[in-house]
Design a protein around this motif. Structure first.
Motif, PDB file in Angstrom:
ATOM      1  N   ARG A 149       0.827  -1.210   0.000  1.00  0.00           N
ATOM      2  CA  ARG A 149       0.000   0.000   0.000  1.00  0.00           C
ATOM      3  C   ARG A 149       0.856   1.252   0.000  1.00  0.00           C
ATOM      4  O   ARG A 149       0.549   2.226  -0.666  1.00  0.00           O
ATOM      5  N   MET A 150       1.960   1.200   0.744  1.00  0.00           N
ATOM      6  CA  MET A 150       2.842   2.369   0.805  1.00  0.00           C
ATOM      7  C   MET A 150       3.433   2.667  -0.576  1.00  0.00           C
ATOM      8  O   MET A 150       3.504   3.816  -0.991  1.00  0.00           O
ATOM      9  N   TYR A 151       3.814   1.605  -1.289  1.00  0.00           N
ATOM     10  CA  TYR A 151       4.425   1.822  -2.602  1.00  0.00           C
ATOM     11  C   TYR A 151       3.384   1.931  -3.713  1.00  0.00           C
ATOM     12  O   TYR A 151       3.728   2.070  -4.880  1.00  0.00           O
ATOM     13  N   GLY A 152       2.114   1.841  -3.358  1.00  0.00           N
ATOM     14  CA  GLY A 152       1.059   1.967  -4.359  1.00  0.00           C
ATOM     15  C   GLY A 152       1.086   0.845  -5.393  1.00  0.00           C
ATOM     16  O   GLY A 152       0.863   1.075  -6.584  1.00  0.00           O
ATOM     17  N   ILE A 153       1.361  -0.351  -4.931  1.00  0.00           N
ATOM     18  CA  ILE A 153       1.391  -1.499  -5.851  1.00  0.00           C
ATOM     19  C   ILE A 153       0.174  -2.380  -5.592  1.00  0.00           C
ATOM     20  O   ILE A 153      -0.028  -2.845  -4.469  1.00  0.00           O
ATOM     21  N   PRO A 154      -0.637  -2.595  -6.604  1.00  0.00           N
ATOM     22  CA  PRO A 154      -1.796  -3.463  -6.391  1.00  0.00           C
ATOM     23  C   PRO A 154      -1.364  -4.853  -5.927  1.00  0.00           C
ATOM     24  O   PRO A 154      -0.329  -5.360  -6.351  1.00  0.00           O
ATOM     25  N   CYS A 155      -2.168  -5.433  -5.055  1.00  0.00           N
ATOM     26  CA  CYS A 155      -1.886  -6.785  -4.574  1.00  0.00           C
ATOM     27  C   CYS A 155      -3.175  -7.344  -3.995  1.00  0.00           C
ATOM     28  O   CYS A 155      -3.912  -6.628  -3.315  1.00  0.00           O
ATOM     29  N   ASP A 156      -3.462  -8.603  -4.276  1.00  0.00           N
ATOM     30  CA  ASP A 156      -4.691  -9.223  -3.774  1.00  0.00           C
ATOM     31  C   ASP A 156      -4.468 -10.359  -2.802  1.00  0.00           C
ATOM     32  O   ASP A 156      -5.402 -10.776  -2.135  1.00  0.00           O
ATOM     33  N   ALA A 157      -3.254 -10.898  -2.770  1.00  0.00           N
ATOM     34  CA  ALA A 157      -3.082 -12.063  -1.899  1.00  0.00           C
ATOM     35  C   ALA A 157      -1.648 -12.198  -1.416  1.00  0.00           C
ATOM     36  O   ALA A 157      -0.695 -11.859  -2.122  1.00  0.00           O
ATOM     37  N   ILE A 158      -1.544 -12.687  -0.201  1.00  0.00           N
ATOM     38  CA  ILE A 158      -0.250 -13.090   0.345  1.00  0.00           C
ATOM     39  C   ILE A 158      -0.369 -14.569   0.708  1.00  0.00           C
ATOM     40  O   ILE A 158      -1.390 -14.994   1.260  1.00  0.00           O
ATOM     41  N   GLN A 174      -6.199  -0.879  -6.167  1.00  0.00           N
ATOM     42  CA  GLN A 174      -5.145  -1.507  -5.366  1.00  0.00           C
ATOM     43  C   GLN A 174      -5.436  -2.987  -5.143  1.00  0.00           C
ATOM     44  O   GLN A 174      -4.547  -3.760  -4.815  1.00  0.00           O
ATOM     45  N   SER A 175      -6.705  -3.352  -5.256  1.00  0.00           N
ATOM     46  CA  SER A 175      -7.072  -4.756  -5.169  1.00  0.00           C
ATOM     47  C   SER A 175      -8.451  -4.897  -5.795  1.00  0.00           C
ATOM     48  O   SER A 175      -9.128  -3.897  -6.061  1.00  0.00           O
ATOM     49  N   VAL A 176      -8.850  -6.137  -6.037  1.00  0.00           N
ATOM     50  CA  VAL A 176     -10.090  -6.368  -6.781  1.00  0.00           C
ATOM     51  C   VAL A 176     -11.286  -6.359  -5.841  1.00  0.00           C
ATOM     52  O   VAL A 176     -11.404  -7.227  -4.964  1.00  0.00           O
ATOM     53  N   GLU A 177     -12.155  -5.380  -6.016  1.00  0.00           N
ATOM     54  CA  GLU A 177     -13.418  -5.388  -5.277  1.00  0.00           C
ATOM     55  C   GLU A 177     -14.534  -5.212  -6.300  1.00  0.00           C
ATOM     56  O   GLU A 177     -14.927  -4.095  -6.615  1.00  0.00           O
ATOM     57  N   PRO A 178     -15.037  -6.331  -6.807  1.00  0.00           N
ATOM     58  CA  PRO A 178     -15.980  -6.247  -7.930  1.00  0.00           C
ATOM     59  C   PRO A 178     -17.156  -5.313  -7.629  1.00  0.00           C
ATOM     60  O   PRO A 178     -17.648  -4.617  -8.532  1.00  0.00           O
ATOM     61  N   GLU A 179     -17.588  -5.298  -6.347  1.00  0.00           N
ATOM     62  CA  GLU A 179     -18.763  -4.469  -6.035  1.00  0.00           C
ATOM     63  C   GLU A 179     -18.477  -2.977  -6.199  1.00  0.00           C
ATOM     64  O   GLU A 179     -19.392  -2.172  -6.334  1.00  0.00           O
ATOM     65  N   ASN A 180     -17.205  -2.599  -6.207  1.00  0.00           N
ATOM     66  CA  ASN A 180     -16.873  -1.182  -6.364  1.00  0.00           C
ATOM     67  C   ASN A 180     -16.542  -0.785  -7.792  1.00  0.00           C
ATOM     68  O   ASN A 180     -16.174   0.352  -8.054  1.00  0.00           O
TER      69      ASN A 180
END
Ligand code: MIG
Length: 752
Positions: free
Chosen positions: A269-278, A662-668
């Motif tokens: 989040r700090m570097y503004g890189i999208p990511c959905d999973a760890i 930043q991540s996938v939120e289909p509802e948005n």
């Protein structure tokens, strides 16, 4: 239909034959739905030498006295002929003494292979290329090599065959392409099997297995794509994934504490890189006991997943099959009590060692065991875990391989390890899929290392332990393409390389090359240099961000391709030959690929290279970065500084795109952008011949909630988008199906 003793042919459809050595029915791990016979074999006029002549609407089959077959298509083109000569001896066979001597110096010398119980040999005409066979190393064209189907965990650096004949997966399906003909063969046999694709002789290729029955499907059609449709009509297709699973995944063996995982998430989040999973690798567990967690390092998984979910990040955990043999551990106790583990030939529970030390192996051939295992997934999903990564399910073992005669009791249908080995990972993935579906309810996200034909119904796959080597970046392309050609559409390779130490440049080129691979995960091994996007300098960080953002921009395109795959079985990543079969320049193109039918990627996979040759098939191509229109049918030289992955859009394409996220939120997701790439732009110079006037462009777009199975009840929207240059009235939208309430509030069009 009986041809002779031990040879039967059934027509599954007019284009698919099943050729087998047994009379009657036989169950299959891959072909789970009854296939029936939709076509009829009828007698047709014979030709010289044939004792029997049979036909469908599309195929003619001539059987000779000795049982050899010739198969023709309806144009009377010979597709496939059994080899009629004597099979040749392996010319490289050594005496045991010679072999032993060579081994002393460490050479990998073959010997002592079990003989095949049956073997089929087909004539090689000389001009064919052969694709498929799953995750095998090497190049797109499998001709001149030989392979073994025996799911293997071999941690040596993967090199092209012949050293690496077996890999993690068994997908015993291949496609033979010649100038005017194409067909596929699927050998549905789970025992160790051999595929000699012209290695032993240039006159024929052959396949066979050490046990079980001859049972193969011959799949005809006009195109490579049609063969894959045929193959996946038998073995099944990957269901729609949850949309977030197409986002970026960050992994490492291992993130070892909740704090470390949170710190990784915050960095994204700090570097503004999208990511959905760890991903949590094996060290999150208590002493590697599956379905437990380490209470010291991960005191509260539920809290961790909820903290992460506020950042739009989900947790995926690894689960291995090897179950620690320890009294008081619920998996061991319950498993012992209910007879859930494989047994040795004396009927005692079989032990070997894996990560937890002394371990036992669940019998996934039993439905009861699969249900039990599937139920355990609830322990994880209740704590917010959103996907399960199955590893070591070849099965791998530390104290020598599982002996062939280990017994999997089944539900009263015992089978030996030699039959079960190649489907062990498949059945574990099935257990996991069904458990997640039942207890979580969302579309299950499973990744598996080992698999068999048909596993695509249950799981995605990754290519296992590659290394941070340029050769492995190069090889990941044909490996993923051949997986796709083998019916496995949702694939990925560890970005940056798993073993060995990556470099900033290698990581950059890898994220570029993998930008559109369906499974998009950076993963690395213990004791290797860190390789998260920020692990190096600012340039590496920026390049990672740029390509991860590009990935998210085209998520709707990837999702549409997944939807298309559910209907056709066609992979997301495609070799050029799938769309340009008439053009032989595409047949062995190992360093370019199509993403669907609209996009061509030609990543740089050479250390130090800042330009590369790109082959563009016929038609107009638009350079994604410069918008230059280029006439294809030729090689071009493309400048590619470190931050450029050459990408081309097919003229006339429409691509759906999302805004930044930043991540996938289909509802948005309320807006969709349509990028229209006409073949000509008035003010843009066209290189080469002026193309013909543009036809209307049309694109079908699929939309649903991206999460659960409501689409099966019609809760989805299907849009048809049309652009017409001639009518110049811009974008037209037609709803082909309307069932999902979250329709876009805004659809914008841009001409690119
Ligand atoms: O023997 O769980 O391929 O992705 O990080 C190593 C540790 C076991 C192999 C997998 C790899 C994973 C690793 N596993």
């Amino acid at each position: 239909m009986k041809i002779r003793e031990n040879l039967f042919i059934d027509a599954v459809t007019d284009k698919i034959l099943r050729i087998h050595s047994f009379d009657g029915e036989k169950s299959s791990f891959a072909v789970e739905k009854p296939i029936g016979t939709k076509a009829r074999l009828r007698e047709i006029p014979g030709v010289g030498g044939a004792v029997q002549a049979l036909g469908t609407e599309y195929l003619s089959i001539y059987a000779a006295e000795d049982g050899t077959l010739k198969i023709y298509d309806k144009r009377q083109k010979l597709l496939c002929a059994d080899y009629e000569g004597e099979l040749e001896q392996e010319c490289h066979a050594l005496t045991e003494e010679e072999a032993e001597q060579m081994r002393q110096e460490g050479h990998n010398v073959r010997s002592g292979e079990e003989a095949c119980r049956f073997q089929a040999a087909k004539k090689l005409f000389g001009d064919e290329v052969i694709y498929g066979l799953g995750d095998k190393t090497g190049f797109l064209n499998k001709k001149n090599y030989d392979y073994v189907m025996w799911n293997s965990d071999n941690p040596d650096p993967q090199v092209e065959n012949p050293t690496f004949r077996a890999m993690y997966k068994s997908l015993p399906f291949f496609i033979v392409l010649r100038e005017e003909t194409v067909y596929g063969i699927f050998l549905d046999n789970t025992y160790q099997s051999y595929f000699d694709m012209g290695f032993g002789s240039s006159r024929y290729y052959s396949f066979g297995a050490v046990d079980g029955e001859l049972d193969y499907y011959f799949i005809a059609g006009d195109t490579v794509a049609e063969i894959i449709e045929g193959y996946t009509s038998l073995t099944g297709r990957a269901p729609l994934p949850q949309m977030w699973t197409l986002g970026y995944h960050q992994s490492r063996w291992s993130y070892t504490s909740a704090e470390e995982v949170l710190a990784i998430a915050k960095n994204f989040r700090m570097y503004g890189i999208p990511c959905d999973a760890i991903h949590l690798d094996i060290d999150y567990m208590d002493h590697y006991k599956v379905f437990t967690k380490n209470d010291e390092t991960f005191p509260d998984l539920e809290e961790l997943s909820s903290d992460l979910s506020k950042m739009g990040i989900k947790l995926v955990t690894i689960i291995d099959p090897g179950t620690k043999a320890e009294e008081g551990y619920h998996m061991y106790d319950e498993g012992v009590q209910n007879g859930c583990f494989a047994k040795d030939s004396d009927g005692k529970i079989y032990h070997n060692a894996v990560w937890p030390g002394d371990s036992v192996f669940p019998d996934f051939t039993s439905e009861k065991v699969r249900e039990w295992w599937g139920k355990q997934t609830e322990l994880l999903t209740k704590q917010g875990i959103r996907g399960i990564w199955n590893d070591m399910n070849e099965p791998a073992s530390f104290e020598g391989p599982l002996p062939n005669d280990i017994v999997f009791p089944g539900d009263g249908l015992p089978r030996l390890h030699k039959e079960v080995h190649n489907v062990y990972g498949h059945l574990m993935a099935k257990a996991t899929y069904e458990g997640l579906k039942k207890y979580d309810g969302r579309r299950p996200f499973v990744i598996t290392r080992a698999c068999y034909s048909g596993s695509q119904k249950y799981s995605t796959v990754w290519t296992g332990d590659n290394q941070s080597l340029w050769a492995h970046l190069q090889m990941s392309i044909p490996q993923m393409l051949n997986l796709g050609l083998s019916g496995m559409p949702i694939v990925g390779a560890d970005i940056g390389g798993f073993g060995s130490h990556t470099t900033p440049e290698l990581l950059c080129r890898w994220i570029e090359a993998a930008c559109f691979s369906p499974l998009f995960r950076n993963h690395s091994a213990k004791y290797t240099r860190r390789q998260e996007p920020w692990a190096f300098d600012k340039q590496t960080l920026d390049i990672n961000r740029k390509y991860i953002q590009l990935r998210y921009k085209y998520l709707p395109y990837l999702y549409d391709l997944c939807y298309e795959e559910t209907k056709t079985g066609l992979p997301i990543l495609r070799p050029l030959v799938m769309h340009y079969q008439q053009d032989k320049n595409t047949w062995e193109c190992n360093d370019e690929f199509m993403v669907g039918s609209c996009m061509l990627a030609a990543p740089v996979v050479q250390q130090g290279a800042r330009e590369r040759m790109v082959y563009l098939p016929e038609g107009i191509w638009i350079d994604y970065w410069t918008r230059e229109r280029i006439m294809g049918g030729c090689y071009i030289l493309k400048e590619a500084p470190l931050d450029v992955c050459p990408l081309y859009i097919k003229g006339g394409s429409i691509l759906p795109a999302y805004g930044e996220m930043q991540s996938v939120e289909p509802e948005n997701i309320k807006t969709l952008t349509l990028e229209y790439y006409p073949e000509t732009l008035k003010k843009t110079a066209i290189f080469g011949r002026k193309p013909n006037a543009q036809e209307d462009s049309c694109y079908i777009h699929y939309q649903d909630n991206g999460v659960d199975f409501a689409y099966e009840d019609g809760e989805y929207n299907l849009y048809e988008f049309m652009f017409s240059e001639k009518r110049s009235n811009g974008l037209q939208v037609k709803m082909l199906h309307e069932g999902f309430l979250g329709k876009y509030e805004e659809i914008t069009a841009v001409i690119c």
